[in-house]
Scaffold this active site. Structure first.
Site, PDB file in Angstrom:
ATOM      1  N   SER A  82       0.859  -1.190   0.000  1.00 43.97           N
ATOM      2  CA  SER A  82      -0.008  -0.012  -0.064  1.00 43.97           C
ATOM      3  C   SER A  82       0.645   1.308   0.084  1.00 43.97           C
ATOM      4  CB  SER A  82      -1.083  -0.101   1.326  1.00 43.97           C
ATOM      5  OG  SER A  82      -2.083  -0.941   1.093  1.00 43.97           O
ATOM      6  N   SER A  83       1.836   1.337   0.602  1.00 45.72           N
ATOM      7  CA  SER A  83       2.809   2.592   0.519  1.00 45.72           C
ATOM      8  C   SER A  83       4.263   2.174   0.360  1.00 45.72           C
ATOM      9  CB  SER A  83       2.698   3.065   1.934  1.00 45.72           C
ATOM     10  OG  SER A  83       3.284   2.422   2.957  1.00 45.72           O
TER      11      SER A  83
END
Length: 190
Positions: free
Chosen positions: A9-10
């Site tokens: 996600s990041s």
């Protein structure tokens, strides 16, 4: 051909564990990205993988939540794969055959559980933030824009577009900070 898809996600997270699992599962080509999983349409590597696969190929991922965060996205992706004659396999959740009714039922149930877990995690996070605010210890996220750098560049004669480009931020942020600085200066002058 076995085609792998990995996602975190990041940018601070690592893809290494997923990439190793996909390679160990026989993936000959792997598409990966560091992007939020909230909407499948916003993920370029996923779209590239879905375009790349051909009839007879197999798309694999480590966990269902790496492929999709919502049941509707998950089903849409699998329908697209079935229409192209591509099979799908999830390494950690084996036994899903998207070409059969029972396989689609299992996929839907697992997708719903993954979406439920995501919702619960978000609720816990919100509850923790609210508790921290009440306790007076919540400080919010780390500041990503340095107002002093913007003011210094403006003082050097750069325009808002040049400042935004130089600092790799949006022009609206530059305008907002410059307006806030001007308002503060007017307030101090009174």
């Amino acid at each position: 051909m076995i085609v792998g898809y990995a996602r975190v996600s990041s940018s601070g997270q690592s893809l290494d564990v997923q990439l190793a699992a996909l390679a160990a599962a026989g993936a000959e080509k792997i598409f990966s990205e560091k992007q939020s999983g909230s909407h499948a349409s916003n993920r370029a590597a996923l779209q590239d993988a879905l375009e790349f696969v051909r009839e007879g190929d197999e798309l694999i991922c480590v966990r269902l939540d790496r492929l999709a965060r919502s049941v509707s996205d998950l089903l849409t992706i699998c329908e697209r794969l079935v229409a192209k004659g591509v099979s799908f396999r999830c390494i950690d959740q084996a036994g899903i055959d998207v070409t059969s009714s029972s396989g689609r039922l299992m996929l839907t149930m697992l997708g719903a559980v993954a979406a439920f877990e995501n919702d619960i995690r978000r609720e816990r996070q919100r509850d923790g933030i609210e508790a921290a605010k009440v306790a007076g210890v919540y400080r919010g996220g780390k500041a990503r824009i340095d107002p002093e750098a913007i003011r210094a560049l403006r003082a050097d004669g750069l325009g808002p577009s040049e400042i935004a480009a130089k600092l790799k931020i949006g022009r609206a942020s530059v305008y907002r900070i410059l307006a806030n600085s001007a308002a503060a200066a007017r307030g101090n002058a009174i």
